[in-house]
Design an enzyme around this catalytic site. Structure first.
Site, PDB file in Angstrom:
ATOM      1  N   LEU A  10       0.841  -1.203   0.000  1.00 29.57           N
ATOM      2  CA  LEU A  10       0.000   0.000   0.000  1.00 29.57           C
ATOM      3  C   LEU A  10       0.875   1.251   0.000  1.00 29.57           C
ATOM      4  O   LEU A  10       1.703   1.440   0.896  1.00 29.57           O
ATOM      5  CB  LEU A  10      -0.906   0.014   1.233  1.00 29.57           C
ATOM      6  CG  LEU A  10      -1.796  -1.223   1.432  1.00 29.57           C
ATOM      7  CD1 LEU A  10      -2.779  -0.980   2.588  1.00 29.57           C
ATOM      8  CD2 LEU A  10      -2.549  -1.584   0.158  1.00 29.57           C
ATOM      9  N   ALA A  12      -0.490   4.536  -1.484  1.00 24.43           N
ATOM     10  CA  ALA A  12      -1.285   5.568  -2.156  1.00 24.43           C
ATOM     11  C   ALA A  12      -1.348   6.864  -1.366  1.00 24.43           C
ATOM     12  O   ALA A  12      -1.585   7.930  -1.922  1.00 24.43           O
ATOM     13  CB  ALA A  12      -2.701   5.049  -2.408  1.00 24.43           C
ATOM     14  N   ARG A  17       2.810  14.958   6.281  1.00 20.47           N
ATOM     15  CA  ARG A  17       3.691  15.435   7.354  1.00 20.47           C
ATOM     16  C   ARG A  17       5.156  15.538   6.927  1.00 20.47           C
ATOM     17  O   ARG A  17       5.980  16.109   7.636  1.00 20.47           O
ATOM     18  CB  ARG A  17       3.560  14.534   8.594  1.00 20.47           C
ATOM     19  CG  ARG A  17       2.346  14.925   9.439  1.00 20.47           C
ATOM     20  CD  ARG A  17       2.267  14.088  10.694  1.00 20.47           C
ATOM     21  NE  ARG A  17       1.770  12.751  10.403  1.00 20.47           N
ATOM     22  CZ  ARG A  17       1.884  11.719  11.241  1.00 20.47           C
ATOM     23  NH1 ARG A  17       2.506  11.868  12.394  1.00 20.47           N
ATOM     24  NH2 ARG A  17       1.386  10.541  10.917  1.00 20.47           N
ATOM     25  N   GLY A  82      -9.198   4.489   2.649  1.00 15.92           N
ATOM     26  CA  GLY A  82      -8.851   3.568   3.733  1.00 15.92           C
ATOM     27  C   GLY A  82      -8.124   2.329   3.233  1.00 15.92           C
ATOM     28  O   GLY A  82      -8.166   1.999   2.044  1.00 15.92           O
ATOM     29  N   THR A  83      -7.470   1.642   4.183  1.00 13.22           N
ATOM     30  CA  THR A  83      -6.657   0.477   3.819  1.00 13.22           C
ATOM     31  C   THR A  83      -7.516  -0.651   3.241  1.00 13.22           C
ATOM     32  O   THR A  83      -7.066  -1.391   2.369  1.00 13.22           O
ATOM     33  CB  THR A  83      -5.872  -0.034   5.044  1.00 13.22           C
ATOM     34  OG1 THR A  83      -6.782  -0.191   6.149  1.00 13.22           O
ATOM     35  CG2 THR A  83      -4.780   0.935   5.451  1.00 13.22           C
ATOM     36  N   GLY A 111       4.349   0.838   2.101  1.00 14.50           N
ATOM     37  CA  GLY A 111       5.530   1.313   1.368  1.00 14.50           C
ATOM     38  C   GLY A 111       6.491   2.165   2.172  1.00 14.50           C
ATOM     39  O   GLY A 111       7.517   2.589   1.653  1.00 14.50           O
ATOM     40  N   ALA A 389      53.719  18.679 -11.186  1.00 11.37           N
ATOM     41  CA  ALA A 389      52.804  19.427 -10.316  1.00 11.37           C
ATOM     42  C   ALA A 389      52.154  20.578 -11.085  1.00 11.37           C
ATOM     43  O   ALA A 389      52.781  21.202 -11.940  1.00 11.37           O
ATOM     44  CB  ALA A 389      53.566  19.970  -9.116  1.00 11.37           C
ATOM     45  N   TYR A 396      38.730  22.098 -22.834  1.00 12.86           N
ATOM     46  CA  TYR A 396      37.523  22.803 -23.281  1.00 12.86           C
ATOM     47  C   TYR A 396      37.931  24.061 -24.032  1.00 12.86           C
ATOM     48  O   TYR A 396      38.625  24.924 -23.485  1.00 12.86           O
ATOM     49  CB  TYR A 396      36.706  23.160 -22.031  1.00 12.86           C
ATOM     50  CG  TYR A 396      35.357  23.761 -22.288  1.00 12.86           C
ATOM     51  CD1 TYR A 396      34.498  23.223 -23.242  1.00 12.86           C
ATOM     52  CD2 TYR A 396      34.929  24.857 -21.538  1.00 12.86           C
ATOM     53  CE1 TYR A 396      33.243  23.775 -23.437  1.00 12.86           C
ATOM     54  CE2 TYR A 396      33.668  25.406 -21.735  1.00 12.86           C
ATOM     55  CZ  TYR A 396      32.829  24.864 -22.697  1.00 12.86           C
ATOM     56  OH  TYR A 396      31.587  25.411 -22.887  1.00 12.86           O
ATOM     57  N   SER A 414      56.577  20.565 -14.247  1.00 11.13           N
ATOM     58  CA  SER A 414      55.590  21.326 -13.482  1.00 11.13           C
ATOM     59  C   SER A 414      54.944  22.430 -14.298  1.00 11.13           C
ATOM     60  O   SER A 414      55.538  22.940 -15.250  1.00 11.13           O
ATOM     61  CB  SER A 414      56.266  21.971 -12.273  1.00 11.13           C
ATOM     62  OG  SER A 414      56.811  20.970 -11.464  1.00 11.13           O
TER      63      SER A 414
HETATM   64  C1  UD1 Z   1      -3.005   1.564   9.893  1.00 11.07           C
HETATM   65  C2  UD1 Z   1      -3.833   0.467  10.532  1.00 11.07           C
HETATM   66  C3  UD1 Z   1      -3.482   0.376  12.000  1.00 11.07           C
HETATM   67  C4  UD1 Z   1      -1.996   0.125  12.176  1.00 11.07           C
HETATM   68  C5  UD1 Z   1      -1.191   1.181  11.439  1.00 11.07           C
HETATM   69  C6  UD1 Z   1       0.259   0.826  11.431  1.00 11.07           C
HETATM   70  C7  UD1 Z   1      -5.959   0.337   9.355  1.00 11.07           C
HETATM   71  C8  UD1 Z   1      -7.373   0.737   9.374  1.00 11.07           C
HETATM   72  N1  UD1 Z   1      -5.225   0.776  10.365  1.00 11.07           N
HETATM   73  O1  UD1 Z   1      -3.409   2.786  10.465  1.00 11.07           O
HETATM   74  O2  UD1 Z   1      -4.200  -0.672  12.610  1.00 11.07           O
HETATM   75  O3  UD1 Z   1      -1.668   0.110  13.548  1.00 11.07           O
HETATM   76  O4  UD1 Z   1      -1.628   1.280  10.073  1.00 11.07           O
HETATM   77  O5  UD1 Z   1       1.015   1.852  10.877  1.00 11.07           O
HETATM   78  O6  UD1 Z   1      -5.521  -0.383   8.490  1.00 11.07           O
HETATM   79  N2  UD1 Z   1      -3.060   3.646   2.367  1.00 11.07           N
HETATM   80  C9  UD1 Z   1      -3.460   3.563   1.053  1.00 11.07           C
HETATM   81  N3  UD1 Z   1      -4.735   3.893   0.733  1.00 11.07           N
HETATM   82  C10 UD1 Z   1      -5.625   4.295   1.665  1.00 11.07           C
HETATM   83  C11 UD1 Z   1      -5.216   4.379   3.000  1.00 11.07           C
HETATM   84  C12 UD1 Z   1      -3.916   4.035   3.325  1.00 11.07           C
HETATM   85  O7  UD1 Z   1      -2.671   3.196   0.179  1.00 11.07           O
HETATM   86  O8  UD1 Z   1      -6.757   4.571   1.288  1.00 11.07           O
HETATM   87  C13 UD1 Z   1      -1.678   3.299   2.715  1.00 11.07           C
HETATM   88  C14 UD1 Z   1      -0.901   4.492   3.229  1.00 11.07           C
HETATM   89  O9  UD1 Z   1      -0.198   5.138   2.176  1.00 11.07           O
HETATM   90  C15 UD1 Z   1       0.035   3.868   4.234  1.00 11.07           C
HETATM   91  C16 UD1 Z   1      -0.728   2.657   4.749  1.00 11.07           C
HETATM   92  O10 UD1 Z   1      -1.706   2.385   3.773  1.00 11.07           O
HETATM   93  O11 UD1 Z   1       1.214   3.390   3.632  1.00 11.07           O
HETATM   94  C17 UD1 Z   1      -1.354   2.883   6.105  1.00 11.07           C
HETATM   95  O12 UD1 Z   1      -2.236   3.944   6.021  1.00 11.07           O
HETATM   96  P1  UD1 Z   1      -2.431   4.954   7.216  1.00 11.07           P
HETATM   97  O13 UD1 Z   1      -3.458   5.927   6.858  1.00 11.07           O
HETATM   98  O14 UD1 Z   1      -1.100   5.471   7.653  1.00 11.07           O
HETATM   99  O15 UD1 Z   1      -3.008   3.972   8.342  1.00 11.07           O
HETATM  100  P2  UD1 Z   1      -3.049   4.236   9.880  1.00 11.07           P
HETATM  101  O16 UD1 Z   1      -4.182   5.123  10.191  1.00 11.07           O
HETATM  102  O17 UD1 Z   1      -1.724   4.625  10.362  1.00 11.07           O
END
Ligand code: UD1
Ligand code: CA
Length: 485
Positions: A10, A12, A17, A82-83, A111, A389, A396, A414
């Site tokens: 993942l 995306a 920050r 979301g993940t 990633g 030296a 050029y 030299s």
């Molecule tokens: C997530 C986990 C949490 C865990 C933590 C560890 C979930 C709901 N929560 O939280 O339990 O303790 O990681 O770091 O899974 N990403 C996408 N697409 C999305 C959302 C996220 O590709 O729509 C990727 C982000 O780029 C990142 C990773 O997924 O690399 C985690 O996403 P992030 O939003 O940081 O999750 P957390 O809220 O930290």
């Protein structure tokens, strides 16, 4: 191991920050991008297929991923919902590529965890498969669990759920076992469960972690394996964390090389990138950075205060206070102090590039020496030749670059300028201060500085009353006295 292993990475999210125009996972650490380290660990597993979910800056991130893993499938997630949503999109992209993850294990990684090692993923996948679990969590026990999903277990220790920070009760927030984010799924379970994950939670996101509850409700096995080395699953969200992880990654790399027989006088000021290769009995002195794909052969001594990027250093070579890039230094050769080796420098065995010498696109033969204060650009110098030296290879003409060739066993004096294109033959020589504009045949001595004239008494006549005139007067008085006795 199960017959198939699918890995979904993942990547995306934007990583706001970092406050950077460069996407988070592309920030460099230890000589690779953050995601480059993850992809190296994933590649080491030799998975059946890999899918990377890209969104923010996918024009940069996508091609970068394909450089590491050309066969990876890229899934585009336009909006980061979301993940759980990200994984659904990955599974759809794989199916669309006729590479559906329909059996075996699906491993989820992020990633931005640059310390992650392939063997940790391998161990985790094996534990997951041995447990015949629907979902396994790579967990970690940490001092400061804030921000992580907490692992909720029952009295028997069985995993019930992962509860996200924002949805956790006061009591759940005290739990110090957290979800690292790395999860393993039974492919069949995931394909079905991912469609049932909703977004009815504090953040309004599709949580991949809700699959744990779904597995439990279906009476399936869920396991969590705490990883001892939690740093491997840590992500860098801002530049301070990136520097912390960078220092830790470097500490690990330097320690590994010391265990393999490299002497490192001061690990704290020695930086070694992940792809550098060192032989046993190499010695690294303080303040040295070995970067990129630098390779150092045995018994070479590098440093102090030396930076080498993509260089190749021969056995027993000595490189002191030098900045080098894309340069090759032969066995037993010496470089420095204060040398600048630019791309295309090739120094032969036992050759020498000395103090305050800059070289570029220059092949310097076996045992040949450029000892002091020189610029050698676009040049070929034969074996055993010595360059005087303060010699400038004037390559050029203001429009084009030209080459200079100096033959074998030549001796140039030299303060010479070689105005390219020009050739100085084997065994030829030059006088001090020569500006070589025409070829010098083998064995010839080139001299073109005008006859010296001495204007006697000049100082006293033209600079009367100065310390210079005074010194000259004293010297001639002393000489007269000498002559009289
Ligand atoms: C997530 C986990 C949490 C865990 C933590 C560890 C979930 C709901 N929560 O939280 O339990 O303790 O990681 O770091 O899974 N990403 C996408 N697409 C999305 C959302 C996220 O590709 O729509 C990727 C982000 O780029 C990142 C990773 O997924 O690399 C985690 O996403 P992030 O939003 O940081 O999750 P957390 O809220 O930290
Ligand atoms: Ca995170």
């Amino acid at each position: 191991m199960a017959d198939q292993l699918t890995v979904i990475v993942l990547a995306a999210g934007g990583g706001t920050r970092m406050k950077s125009k460069t996407m988070k996972v592309l920030h460099p650490i230890g000589g690779r991008s953050m995601i480059g380290h993850v992809l190296a660990a994933v590649g080491g597993l030799e998975p059946t297929r890999v899918c990377a979910v890209v969104g923010h800056q996918r024009e940069q991130v996508g091609p970068h991923i394909l450089e590491s893993l050309p066969d990876a499938v890229l899934a585009v997630q336009e909006e980061q919902l979301g993940t759980g949503h990200a994984v659904r999109i990955a599974l759809e992209a794989l199916a669309a590529e006729q590479a559906a993850a329909d059996n075996g294990t699906v491993l989820i990684a992020y990633g931005d965890t640059p310390l992650l090692e392939g063997r940790t993923l391998r161990w985790f996948a094996a534990e997951h498969e041995a447990a015949q679990a629907a979902v396994s969590i790579l967990s970690g026990v940490v001092e400061a669990p804030k921000g992580y999903g907490r692992i909720v277990r029952d009295d028997e220790g069985d995993v019930l759920a992962i509860v996200e920070e924002n949805d956790a009760s006061e009591v759940q927030r005290e739990i110090r076992e957290i979800n690292s984010g790395i999860l393993a799924f039974d492919a069949g379970f995931l394909a079905e469960a991912i469609l049932r994950v909703g977004n009815d939670n504090a953040k309004g996101e599709y949580y991949l972690t809700d699959t744990v509850q779904l597995a439990r409700d279906a009476g399936l096995t869920v396991t969590a394996f705490p990883v001892d080395d939690v740093a491997q699953t840590e992500g860098a969200n801002d530049r301070a964390q990136l520097a912390d992880l960078g220092r830790e990654l470097n500490r690990r790399i330097v320690t590994r090389w010391m265990r393999d027989g490299v002497t490192v006088m001061d690990p704290a000021t020695t930086w070694i990138d992940a792809d550098v290769v060192l032989a046993p009995d190499v010695t690294i002195l303080p303040g040295t950075q070995l970067l990129g794909t630098t390779v150092v052969a045995e018994d070479a001594v590098i440093g102090p205060d030396t930076t080498l990027e993509d260089c190749e250093i021969g056995a027993g070579a000595r490189v002191v206070r030098t900045h080098g890039q894309l340069a090759v230094v032969g066995d037993g050769a010496t470089v420095g102090p204060f040398s600048y080796l630019r791309p295309g420098t090739i120094l032969g065995e036992r050759g020498k590039i000395g103090a305050f010498v800059e070289t570029k696109n220059a092949r310097i033969g076996e045992g040949a020496k450029v000892p002091h204060l020189s610029y050698v650009g676009d040049a070929e110098i034969g074996e055993g030749t010595n360059i005087g030296a303060g010699t400038i290879f004037a390559n050029y003409d203001g429009v084009n670059k030209h080459r200079t060739t100096v033959g074998r066993h030549a001796r140039t004096a030299s303060n010479n300028t070689f105005v390219a294109p020009v050739t100085i033959g084997d065994g030829a020589g030059t006088g001090a201060g020569t500006v070589v504009r025409r070829d010098v045949p083998p064995g010839a001595l080139a001299v073109n500085v005008g006859q010296q004239r001495n204007l006697e008494g000049w100082a006293q006549e033209k600079r009367p009353g100065t310390a210079q005139a005074q010194a000259a007067a004293e010297a001639s008085a002393a000489a007269e006295e000498q002559a009289a006795t």
